[in-house]
Design a protein around this motif. Structure first.
Motif, PDB file in Angstrom:
ATOM      1  N   THR A  15     -14.082  10.867 -36.153  1.00  0.00           N
ATOM      2  CA  THR A  15     -14.492  10.276 -34.890  1.00  0.00           C
ATOM      3  C   THR A  15     -13.265  10.066 -34.027  1.00  0.00           C
ATOM      4  O   THR A  15     -12.342   9.368 -34.425  1.00  0.00           O
ATOM      5  CB  THR A  15     -15.190   8.927 -35.125  1.00  0.00           C
ATOM      6  OG1 THR A  15     -16.329   9.129 -35.958  1.00  0.00           O
ATOM      7  CG2 THR A  15     -15.622   8.326 -33.804  1.00  0.00           C
ATOM      8  N   ARG A  16     -13.265  10.671 -32.846  1.00  0.00           N
ATOM      9  CA  ARG A  16     -12.120  10.502 -31.964  1.00  0.00           C
ATOM     10  C   ARG A  16     -12.337   9.258 -31.119  1.00  0.00           C
ATOM     11  O   ARG A  16     -13.423   9.051 -30.580  1.00  0.00           O
ATOM     12  CB  ARG A  16     -11.947  11.730 -31.070  1.00  0.00           C
ATOM     13  CG  ARG A  16     -10.616  11.674 -30.327  1.00  0.00           C
ATOM     14  CD  ARG A  16     -10.214  12.984 -29.739  1.00  0.00           C
ATOM     15  NE  ARG A  16      -8.783  12.969 -29.483  1.00  0.00           N
ATOM     16  CZ  ARG A  16      -7.893  13.681 -30.135  1.00  0.00           C
ATOM     17  NH1 ARG A  16      -8.283  14.478 -31.096  1.00  0.00           N
ATOM     18  NH2 ARG A  16      -6.619  13.613 -29.846  1.00  0.00           N
ATOM     19  N   TYR A  17     -11.312   8.442 -31.006  1.00  0.00           N
ATOM     20  CA  TYR A  17     -11.392   7.219 -30.225  1.00  0.00           C
ATOM     21  C   TYR A  17     -10.629   7.432 -28.920  1.00  0.00           C
ATOM     22  O   TYR A  17      -9.389   7.448 -28.915  1.00  0.00           O
ATOM     23  CB  TYR A  17     -10.809   6.048 -31.021  1.00  0.00           C
ATOM     24  CG  TYR A  17     -11.630   5.717 -32.236  1.00  0.00           C
ATOM     25  CD1 TYR A  17     -12.728   4.852 -32.152  1.00  0.00           C
ATOM     26  CD2 TYR A  17     -11.342   6.274 -33.476  1.00  0.00           C
ATOM     27  CE1 TYR A  17     -13.498   4.550 -33.264  1.00  0.00           C
ATOM     28  CE2 TYR A  17     -12.102   5.985 -34.594  1.00  0.00           C
ATOM     29  CZ  TYR A  17     -13.183   5.118 -34.483  1.00  0.00           C
ATOM     30  OH  TYR A  17     -13.946   4.831 -35.577  1.00  0.00           O
ATOM     31  N   PRO A  18     -11.337   7.629 -27.818  1.00  0.00           N
ATOM     32  CA  PRO A  18     -10.668   7.911 -26.542  1.00  0.00           C
ATOM     33  C   PRO A  18      -9.661   6.840 -26.146  1.00  0.00           C
ATOM     34  O   PRO A  18      -8.665   7.143 -25.475  1.00  0.00           O
ATOM     35  CB  PRO A  18     -11.835   7.980 -25.543  1.00  0.00           C
ATOM     36  CG  PRO A  18     -13.022   8.338 -26.366  1.00  0.00           C
ATOM     37  CD  PRO A  18     -12.805   7.664 -27.688  1.00  0.00           C
ATOM     38  N   ALA A  19      -9.903   5.582 -26.549  1.00  0.00           N
ATOM     39  CA  ALA A  19      -8.974   4.510 -26.189  1.00  0.00           C
ATOM     40  C   ALA A  19      -7.581   4.778 -26.740  1.00  0.00           C
ATOM     41  O   ALA A  19      -6.564   4.428 -26.118  1.00  0.00           O
ATOM     42  CB  ALA A  19      -9.495   3.165 -26.694  1.00  0.00           C
ATOM     43  N   ASP A 207     -15.109   0.758 -34.274  1.00  0.00           N
ATOM     44  CA  ASP A 207     -16.259   1.216 -33.499  1.00  0.00           C
ATOM     45  C   ASP A 207     -16.575   0.304 -32.322  1.00  0.00           C
ATOM     46  O   ASP A 207     -17.407   0.644 -31.475  1.00  0.00           O
ATOM     47  CB  ASP A 207     -17.482   1.328 -34.409  1.00  0.00           C
ATOM     48  CG  ASP A 207     -17.292   2.384 -35.499  1.00  0.00           C
ATOM     49  OD1 ASP A 207     -16.641   3.404 -35.201  1.00  0.00           O
ATOM     50  OD2 ASP A 207     -17.775   2.171 -36.625  1.00  0.00           O
ATOM     51  N   ARG A 211     -15.045   2.356 -24.704  1.00  0.00           N
ATOM     52  CA  ARG A 211     -14.847   3.765 -24.362  1.00  0.00           C
ATOM     53  C   ARG A 211     -14.422   3.853 -22.906  1.00  0.00           C
ATOM     54  O   ARG A 211     -15.228   3.605 -22.005  1.00  0.00           O
ATOM     55  CB  ARG A 211     -16.132   4.549 -24.584  1.00  0.00           C
ATOM     56  CG  ARG A 211     -15.958   6.051 -24.417  1.00  0.00           C
ATOM     57  CD  ARG A 211     -17.238   6.804 -24.741  1.00  0.00           C
ATOM     58  NE  ARG A 211     -17.016   8.240 -24.675  1.00  0.00           N
ATOM     59  CZ  ARG A 211     -16.586   8.980 -25.684  1.00  0.00           C
ATOM     60  NH1 ARG A 211     -16.349   8.396 -26.848  1.00  0.00           N
ATOM     61  NH2 ARG A 211     -16.403  10.284 -25.542  1.00  0.00           N
ATOM     62  N   GLU A 213     -13.775   4.830 -19.238  1.00  0.00           N
ATOM     63  CA  GLU A 213     -14.538   5.682 -18.342  1.00  0.00           C
ATOM     64  C   GLU A 213     -13.767   5.871 -17.034  1.00  0.00           C
ATOM     65  O   GLU A 213     -12.869   5.111 -16.706  1.00  0.00           O
ATOM     66  CB  GLU A 213     -15.909   5.058 -18.042  1.00  0.00           C
ATOM     67  CG  GLU A 213     -16.782   4.811 -19.274  1.00  0.00           C
ATOM     68  CD  GLU A 213     -17.317   6.089 -19.893  1.00  0.00           C
ATOM     69  OE1 GLU A 213     -17.214   7.157 -19.231  1.00  0.00           O
ATOM     70  OE2 GLU A 213     -17.834   6.034 -21.023  1.00  0.00           O
ATOM     71  N   ARG A 218      -9.919   9.639 -18.013  1.00  0.00           N
ATOM     72  CA  ARG A 218      -9.991  11.038 -18.456  1.00  0.00           C
ATOM     73  C   ARG A 218      -8.644  11.727 -18.316  1.00  0.00           C
ATOM     74  O   ARG A 218      -8.229  12.501 -19.183  1.00  0.00           O
ATOM     75  CB  ARG A 218     -11.068  11.783 -17.672  1.00  0.00           C
ATOM     76  CG  ARG A 218     -12.497  11.357 -18.010  1.00  0.00           C
ATOM     77  CD  ARG A 218     -13.506  12.354 -17.447  1.00  0.00           C
ATOM     78  NE  ARG A 218     -13.465  12.399 -15.992  1.00  0.00           N
ATOM     79  CZ  ARG A 218     -14.187  11.602 -15.198  1.00  0.00           C
ATOM     80  NH1 ARG A 218     -14.990  10.692 -15.729  1.00  0.00           N
ATOM     81  NH2 ARG A 218     -14.112  11.717 -13.889  1.00  0.00           N
ATOM     82  N   SER A 221      -6.347  10.413 -20.996  1.00  0.00           N
ATOM     83  CA  SER A 221      -6.754  10.958 -22.294  1.00  0.00           C
ATOM     84  C   SER A 221      -6.236  12.380 -22.472  1.00  0.00           C
ATOM     85  O   SER A 221      -5.742  12.738 -23.552  1.00  0.00           O
ATOM     86  CB  SER A 221      -8.273  10.928 -22.412  1.00  0.00           C
ATOM     87  OG  SER A 221      -8.690  11.380 -23.674  1.00  0.00           O
TER      88      SER A 221
END
Length: 249
Positions: A15-19, A207, A211, A213, A218, A221
């Motif tokens: 699971t990739r965590y964008p944070a 979890d 996330r 936004e 983006r 990231s």
């Protein structure tokens, strides 16, 4: 390939965590900003004392500590479900090759202060140390990391001043280098990041990370997934831009 060994392995459900990528993006931008100020001072475009002001040095060390902590975070995420030795070794070899390239380039360009153990060298060694702690409990890894940081900050000995041993981290007056990140204390931050992430994964806390936004998130990231390339290229680009400006001035 990124600087923190965080790309997912094909053989592991990851699971990739964008944070995490966003934080890494902020960190590499901090590196670029820190080196921009250093370059401006070096070329005489701003007062030299700005680059060595205690607050600015503290900023640089905070960025370095963030990167070293993210190495541990990324290692814990990559090892979720079992670390793939082949993938881990391949990524580590790329970073080691980049570290050696920086050593050779700076040895040629600035022999009096070349990089003999910089942040990339530290990432390689800290990653190996972190891998050795993957089977340890989060508590053991966290306390070990704190001990490495504390010992690296608290104890020095002139016997460690030579370049051949200064990289360990106990030098009282290490040989000059434009980038110096010894094992003590910096690898300690990797163990701390590893411990916190492993504990968070075990308890489901990871979890709960928000996330990010929006366009900024983006962009950060994307930057965060290309930190090694940015790290290697930003200084040549900055100097290529700033050096002609200094000559014209």
């Amino acid at each position: 390939m990124d600087i923190s060994l965080s790309q997912p392995q094909a053989s592991i459900r990851h699971t990739r965590y964008p944070a995490v990528d966003v934080l890494r993006g902020w960190a590499i931008l901090g590196v670029v900003l820190f080196h921009l100020v250093w370059d401006l001072a070096f070329l005489g475009l701003i007062p030299a004392q700005l680059a060595v002001h205690p607050a600015w040095i503290a900023f640089g060390r905070t960025v370095a500590a963030t990167f070293m902590t993210l190495v541990g975070v990324s290692l814990a995420l990559a090892a979720r479900g079992g670390l793939d030795p082949r993938a881990f070794g391949a990524r580590l070899a790329k970073i080691a090759a980049a570290a050696m390239a920086i050593t050779l380039a700076t040895r040629f360009a600035m022999p009096g202060a070349y990089v003999y153990f910089g942040i990339l060298h530290a990432i390689v060694v800290a990653s190996l140390i972190g891998a050795a702690f993957l089977r340890a409990s989060s508590t053991v890894a966290f306390l070990s990391g704190c001990a490495v940081v504390a010992l690296g900050l608290a104890w020095t000995d002139p016997a460690f001043d030579a370049r051949t041993v200064a990289w360990i981290g106990f030098a009282a007056a290490p040989a000059p280098s434009v980038d110096f990140a010894p094992v003590f204390p910096w690898a300690g931050f990797t163990l701390i990041g590893l411990a916190i992430t492993c504990a968070s994964l075990d308890r489901g806390w990871a979890d709960l990370l928000p996330r990010p936004e929006g366009r900024l998130a983006r962009g950060l990231s994307r930057i965060g997934r290309r930190t090694l390339a940015i790290y290697l290229l930003h200084q040549p680009i900055l100097l290529a831009i700033l050096y002609p400006v200094a000559l014209l001035g």
